[in-house]
Design an enzyme around this catalytic site. Structure first.
Site, PDB file in Angstrom:
ATOM      1  N   LYS B 191       0.870  -1.174   0.000  1.00 27.97           N
ATOM      2  CA  LYS B 191       0.000   0.000   0.000  1.00 27.97           C
ATOM      3  C   LYS B 191       0.904   1.220   0.000  1.00 27.97           C
ATOM      4  O   LYS B 191       1.594   1.507   0.980  1.00 27.97           O
ATOM      5  CB  LYS B 191      -0.894   0.027   1.239  1.00 27.97           C
ATOM      6  CG  LYS B 191      -1.784   1.274   1.282  1.00 27.97           C
ATOM      7  CD  LYS B 191      -2.271   1.588   2.677  1.00 27.97           C
ATOM      8  CE  LYS B 191      -2.997   2.940   2.714  1.00 27.97           C
ATOM      9  NZ  LYS B 191      -2.144   4.076   2.307  1.00 27.97           N
ATOM     10  N   GLY B 248       4.547   3.597  10.852  1.00 27.65           N
ATOM     11  CA  GLY B 248       3.690   4.780  10.859  1.00 27.65           C
ATOM     12  C   GLY B 248       3.249   5.120  12.259  1.00 27.65           C
ATOM     13  O   GLY B 248       3.976   4.877  13.225  1.00 27.65           O
ATOM     14  N   SER B 249       2.053   5.658  12.368  1.00 28.07           N
ATOM     15  CA  SER B 249       1.585   6.176  13.653  1.00 28.07           C
ATOM     16  C   SER B 249       1.114   5.055  14.567  1.00 28.07           C
ATOM     17  O   SER B 249       0.803   3.949  14.134  1.00 28.07           O
ATOM     18  CB  SER B 249       0.426   7.152  13.429  1.00 28.07           C
ATOM     19  OG  SER B 249      -0.725   6.432  12.998  1.00 28.07           O
ATOM     20  N   ARG B 250       1.047   5.383  15.847  1.00 28.01           N
ATOM     21  CA  ARG B 250       0.551   4.437  16.841  1.00 28.01           C
ATOM     22  C   ARG B 250      -0.905   4.073  16.553  1.00 28.01           C
ATOM     23  O   ARG B 250      -1.260   2.885  16.577  1.00 28.01           O
ATOM     24  CB  ARG B 250       0.677   5.080  18.226  1.00 28.01           C
ATOM     25  CG  ARG B 250       0.307   4.184  19.383  1.00 28.01           C
ATOM     26  CD  ARG B 250       0.840   4.844  20.662  1.00 28.01           C
ATOM     27  NE  ARG B 250       0.498   4.126  21.859  1.00 28.01           N
ATOM     28  CZ  ARG B 250       1.019   4.406  23.061  1.00 28.01           C
ATOM     29  NH1 ARG B 250       1.884   5.390  23.180  1.00 28.01           N
ATOM     30  NH2 ARG B 250       0.673   3.718  24.134  1.00 28.01           N
ATOM     31  N   GLY B 252      -2.540   4.201  13.703  1.00 29.63           N
ATOM     32  CA  GLY B 252      -2.624   3.404  12.487  1.00 29.63           C
ATOM     33  C   GLY B 252      -2.141   1.990  12.701  1.00 29.63           C
ATOM     34  O   GLY B 252      -2.776   1.015  12.255  1.00 29.63           O
ATOM     35  N   GLY B 253      -1.034   1.844  13.406  1.00 27.02           N
ATOM     36  CA  GLY B 253      -0.492   0.515  13.666  1.00 27.02           C
ATOM     37  C   GLY B 253      -1.428  -0.315  14.514  1.00 27.02           C
ATOM     38  O   GLY B 253      -1.684  -1.489  14.222  1.00 27.02           O
ATOM     39  N   GLU B 272       5.804  -0.769  13.376  1.00 29.24           N
ATOM     40  CA  GLU B 272       6.792   0.091  14.026  1.00 29.24           C
ATOM     41  C   GLU B 272       6.104   1.425  14.173  1.00 29.24           C
ATOM     42  O   GLU B 272       5.747   2.051  13.173  1.00 29.24           O
ATOM     43  CB  GLU B 272       8.038   0.138  13.135  1.00 29.24           C
ATOM     44  CG  GLU B 272       9.257   0.654  13.832  1.00 29.24           C
ATOM     45  CD  GLU B 272       9.618   2.004  13.327  1.00 29.24           C
ATOM     46  OE1 GLU B 272       9.163   2.978  13.952  1.00 29.24           O
ATOM     47  OE2 GLU B 272      10.329   2.088  12.319  1.00 29.24           O
ATOM     48  N   CYS B 309      11.746   8.165  13.217  1.00 28.28           N
ATOM     49  CA  CYS B 309      11.254   7.299  14.301  1.00 28.28           C
ATOM     50  C   CYS B 309      12.177   7.375  15.499  1.00 28.28           C
ATOM     51  O   CYS B 309      11.782   7.108  16.620  1.00 28.28           O
ATOM     52  CB  CYS B 309      11.207   5.838  13.865  1.00 28.28           C
ATOM     53  SG  CYS B 309      10.668   5.570  12.193  1.00 28.28           S
ATOM     54  N   GLU B 399       4.474  10.830  21.646  1.00 27.95           N
ATOM     55  CA  GLU B 399       5.377  11.234  20.577  1.00 27.95           C
ATOM     56  C   GLU B 399       4.840  12.471  19.854  1.00 27.95           C
ATOM     57  O   GLU B 399       3.675  12.516  19.480  1.00 27.95           O
ATOM     58  CB  GLU B 399       5.529  10.092  19.562  1.00 27.95           C
ATOM     59  CG  GLU B 399       6.504  10.424  18.436  1.00 27.95           C
ATOM     60  CD  GLU B 399       6.562   9.314  17.381  1.00 27.95           C
ATOM     61  OE1 GLU B 399       7.631   9.127  16.796  1.00 27.95           O
ATOM     62  OE2 GLU B 399       5.536   8.650  17.141  1.00 27.95           O
TER      63      GLU B 399
END
Lengths: 532, 532
Positions: B191, B248-250, B252-253, B272, B309, B399
């Site tokens: 993606k 990516g973001s927390r 999203g993950g 991650e 990151c 973050e």
């Protein structure tokens, strides 16, 4: 309890960080399925405060325990093995009473349990578990210098272990999960299986004595008797627990997986759950020795009342005269088999319900003898269907824990491959082949590699060797994590994670990755394995 | 598209199993944050049928792709690297336009991307990724003979990769996740990140050309432009996808982790996500070179607008005159730093919101220069608080993606240890120490080993070396699976699982575990590593 107790006098108490504690909840007792009698002493379930105390002690113990050397932990594991071996007779006697499993099998299981502990002691001493890697500094590299980078594995933290009913020793209090977690440097909190509380106490005391003898923090090990759904979840969701080992039912495993995933900090759950272990009978093997395979199959199927994770619950075979010979011989052997005790009344009830469900969807081929059948016994059952029957039914692929199996008649190899491709994940897949079948087996193999953790040829899946190459694992729902094994030396990896040290001063570098390789380990240095 | 196209003429199309396909959904465009201008061509999001087609092609390709030899896959990865290297100038030009990242940095990132592909080619040729283990048969063992048992790793299946915004090359279409999954033998469905569609198309075409050149099934690779929350979930929950790589973001993950866990067959997600990368400044280092460390800190903090990151978002330091010197020097350097473009307007908005949130809870030490500040730019920010302030606030540990950091003043080592013990999981932890600080560092180290995947001394966490010993990972929420790394050669292990072959006929044994070691691999034979 004094720290050196390794008594065979059962007290009915939990062992929380070396202290014997009476539970306060529901009474549980061992139950002798052969005699149909409850056993002394009474145990009582613990409550949330006991879970809390065990987890707190494990967390406190973790820092000192993980700082022990590989050799210290190896000697500790050997101490546990020695303590267990020293009470073999008592253990076998009690485990036989609590499970109905034959004494010879249980004697072997004591040996397997101590053997697992000693295997992990050897793994610790060999040292590859450290995963040591060093990439040397390149201060003159352009455009940027490369720092000194060193990697090793560290333990995850306290581990919760759920004992299994069907291996009261090898998959229970001091079983493979406990041995591998302790080897990794993780304290262990065991939830004893209610089906063998006395066996659990004996083994728990053997571990506590080894903890004390090794001078380890008492929280390194605790043994709890707690109700599964409620406090089992409390154990898994305690923030100090960092991984879970479980062997049991699909429903039970999935509940723990869901609970662990829903934590604020999710943790890995290694749940070994459900497998029907398909056996593929190819045309040449059937033609040459169908009857012989049929008799051997029943031996594997009925062993230990079929109460094995690797019990052959599905037979996928080329429809042929050889299959008729297989079926006739299997039916004859199975019909002659006497009912045998199951582990618990609940397991026997579930077995009967599973057999009843199969009866509604498949054709009964044979049942074991009814002579001496009792409420807690397993009367073996063999069914048959065709490929369309299996593929059209969800319930025919459900595990029936006990000596029940289903023959699936396939018209040809293509149908066999279609059935294989539509199976759920399995612990094992077995092929019976002769030389003439090798090409067909070669077409099945790539399918089965994606379906099972272990692929056997001309053998039976029951009997799991404890060694370096074993995989007792497999794709979902056989386990919750196909990347691992719960049996064999690779099981230690489940409780470790890598840490990289960049430009660490020599005095702070762990010995596994120190200059000059003081621990004499195999290490990957600049990409090459070396002991230098 | 013809199979050999590696054009730099962008067409705005997805690449589904080698075929260029126009999307039908919302229009997306590259956006030049430096000029504030939209870029040609227009792309359109795909729909569910495109996800379905890519997954079907990947599943079909899997069988042939995983049957390739290590050397074939190594040459394929090198082919991708060659194709990417051949369009370096076009890639750097387009990626600069789409991200605002400096061309020098992007040139380096092209080299890192091709270097990663070549590293995995070397990993394939070295062969330890096979995890080959052999336990030889012991036919005469009593009471039971030991069978022949051999273990090797097999790929999990098609992998979904979610490209990251901040590394348009090294963590995107042909980034570390794609390289390691392809190396493992897994087809990949990427993606693309909406922030750099043109860069993604260029790289996607380079991969497709390499697929065709290598004669591999076209479904080995697909590139999709799809809306994240909806069709990203559809991709992760497609039953043919067997693992997921995400950077990516927390939020999203975690959404992908939850979607994968809720599948009928759960699959691993390597997400991650979120890290603030604490930097510990000890007393001796501060006293000796506080100002110097402060200036270097601002260099790491503001590099790439802080969009790493591993950006140092937290500084934990002993309150002392040295810390005052550090803070003064950092404030001076930071105040002089000019605003720099961020990757996207959304990221810039989130940065500003994060800085505003910090302003309400901590004391502002310095802001970057306001000269030239624009809607899409990052104006660096530095705050300070004390240990009680940090420990009492949840939001101060969140973050802030961009050049923002928070200094935490600690009274002494004990307070520093308390802060360390209360941190969430991190990708990195850094210590600045002098010789006089080694004992204190030794007390912090065991805490930090449980908090971070990489521990650095006297350096800065930005800059992740691609090598064998690297760990770019860490405890939750830095990643969803601390047992792995997404950078470095160990990343291939994420997409493999072990299979054991018991008593397999010689003609069916995979070459990695065949007699006489035809592939010349390091193998564990009866527990000992050997090349024999």
């Amino acid at each position: 309890m004094t720290s050196t107790v390794s008594s065979t006098d059962l007290t009915g108490q939990m062992l929380i960080a070396g202290t014997a504690v009476h539970g306060t909840g529901a009474e549980i007792r061992g139950f002798d399925p052969t005699r149909g009698a409850e056993l002394e002493p009474a145990y009582r379930h613990g409550e949330a405060s006991h879970v809390e105390a065990a987890c707190a002690a494990a967390a406190e113990a973790f820092h000192a325990y993980r700082a022990t050397s590989s050799d210290q932990r190896a000697r500790f594991l050997e101490g546990i093995a020695d303590n267990i071996a020293a009470i073999t007779d008592d253990l076998v006697h009690r485990a036989h009473a609590e499970t109905g499993l034959p004494e010879a099998r249980l004697t072997g299981e004591v040996g397997r349990t101590t053997g697992q502990l000693r295997l992990f002691a050897s793994v610790l001493r060999e040292g590859s578990w450290n995963g040591a890697r060093i990439d040397t500094a390149q201060p003159d590299r352009t455009p940027l210098p490369r720092p000194d980078l060193r990697q090793r594995m560290v333990p995850l933290g306290p581990v919760a272990v759920f004992g299994a009913s069907n291996f009261p020793l090898a998959f229970s209090v001091a079983g493979g999960d406990t041995a591998s977690a302790l080897a990794a440097g993780c304290p262990v909190v065991v939830k004893a299986h209610d089906a063998h509380p006395g066996t659990s106490e004996l083994v728990g005391r053997a571990i506590c004595a080894a903890v004390a003898d090794a001078g380890l923090p008492p929280g390194t090990f605790s043994l709890l008797y707690i109700p599964g759904p409620g406090l089992g979840t409390a154990l898994v969701t305690d923030p100090r627990i960092k991984a879970v080992g479980f062997t049991g039912s699909r429903a039970g495993g999935l509940a723990l997986v869901a609970a662990a995933a829903a934590r604020p900090e999710p943790i890995p759950v290694y749940a070994e759950m459900s497998s029907i272990n398909p056996v593929f009978l190819l045309g040449g093997a059937l033609a040459g020795r169908g009857a012989e395979i049929g008799r051997a199959f029943v031996g594997s199927l009925t062993m230990g009342s079929g109460q094995f994770c690797t019990n052959p619950g599905l037979v996928i075979a080329i429809d042929s005269p050889g299959l008729d010979a297989f079926t006739a011989a299997a039916a004859e052997a199975l019909s002659a088999s006497a009912p045998t005790a199951m582990l618990t009344p609940d397991i026997a009830d579930n077995y009967r319900a599973g057999v009843d469900a199969l009866s509604g969807e498949a054709t009964l081929v044979a049942r074991g003898s009814a002579d001496g059948d009792a409420a807690v016994s397993c009367r073996a059952a063999l069914f048959s269907t065709d490929a369309a029957g299996l593929l059209g039914s969800k319930s025919l692929q459900a595990e029936v824990f006990g000596a029940s199996s289903l023959i699936v008649r396939c018209a040809d190899l293509d149908e066999m491959k279609t059935v294989a491709a539509n199976l759920e994940g399995q612990l094992t897949a077995t092929l019976h082949i002769d030389d003439s079948d090798v090409a067909h087996a070669g077409e099945l193999l790539p399918i089965l590699e994606l379906k099972a953790g272990r692929i056997l040829f001309n053998g039976w899946p029951t009997g799991v060797e404890v060694c370096h190459a074993m995989v007792h694992g497999g794709p979902f729902p056989a386990t919750s994590d196909s990347r691992t094994t719960s049996v064999g030396s690779r099981a230690i990896d489940r409780f470790l994670r890598p840490v990289c040290y960049q430009d660490a001063p020599k005095s702070l570098v762990p010995s596994a990755i120190a200059d000059d390789n003081p621990d004499r380990l195999w290490r990957r240095v600049d990409g090459e394995l070396t002991k230098d």
